[in-house]
Design an enzyme around this catalytic site. Structure first.
Site, PDB file in Angstrom:
ATOM      1  CB  SER A  34      -5.723   0.154 -10.221  1.00  4.29           C
ATOM      2  OG  SER A  34      -5.286  -1.118  -9.819  1.00  4.29           O
ATOM      3  CE  LYS A  81      -6.048  -1.106  -5.650  1.00  2.00           C
ATOM      4  NZ  LYS A  81      -6.308  -0.732  -7.012  1.00  2.00           N
TER       5      LYS A  81
END
Length: 164
Positions: A34, A81
């Site tokens: 990711s 993230k």
């Protein structure tokens, strides 16, 4: 005599070690794709990053920081993230229920760098600042990838409007 010395070392060493890990930071393994290409650019290698707890103790984060947080979908999982928007910012979403979202007070908008291959705010919405537990500062392993992590928001993901 060595047993006594060992227990004395443990008596002082363990609390100091726990305090360091709890307050300053620790090294963690980054799994998944990711955050490619910044983290784990090749599927065959896994990056290890230093996560600083100290730098987020007062929730002082900025756009572009790479953070570790408790997953809003699964509280037993930690995710990593990039912060794209802060409270008051208006962000253009990628598949969220609304095309534009104003980030509420006490929240931020996080996204993985590998658009389309990440579960992020485009899936679960703005994230409470209370879920943030550390800021990724450096890649510490493998040695050929040693580097500090750049604080930047990808040009195509900057907020539509920012609150200063």
């Amino acid at each position: 005599m060595w047993v006594r010395s060992f227990f004395r070392s443990m008596l002082f060493g363990v609390p100091i070690g726990v305090t360091f890990l709890d307050t300053v930071g620790y090294v963690a393994r980054v799994e998944g794709i990711s955050m490619q290409p910044v983290l784990n650019p090749e599927s065959t290698n896994t990056d290890y990053v230093f996560l600083s707890r100290w730098s987020v103790k007062d929730f002082n984060i900025q756009r572009g920081d790479i953070i570790s947080l408790v997953s809003p979908k699964d509280p037993n999982q930690k995710i990593i993230k990039r912060v794209v928007a802060l409270e008051g910012d208006i962000v253009s979403t990628l598949g969220y229920k609304n095309q534009y979202v104003r980030v509420p007070e006490g929240h931020c908008w996080v996204e993985g760098d590998h658009t389309g291959h990440t579960l992020d705010s485009n899936t679960f919405g703005p994230v409470s600042l209370g879920l943030i537990n550390a800021k990724a500062m450096f890649i510490v392993w493998p040695p050929n990838r040693w580097q500090s992590l750049e604080v930047k928001v990808p040009e195509h993901r900057k907020p539509v409007s920012t609150q200063i």
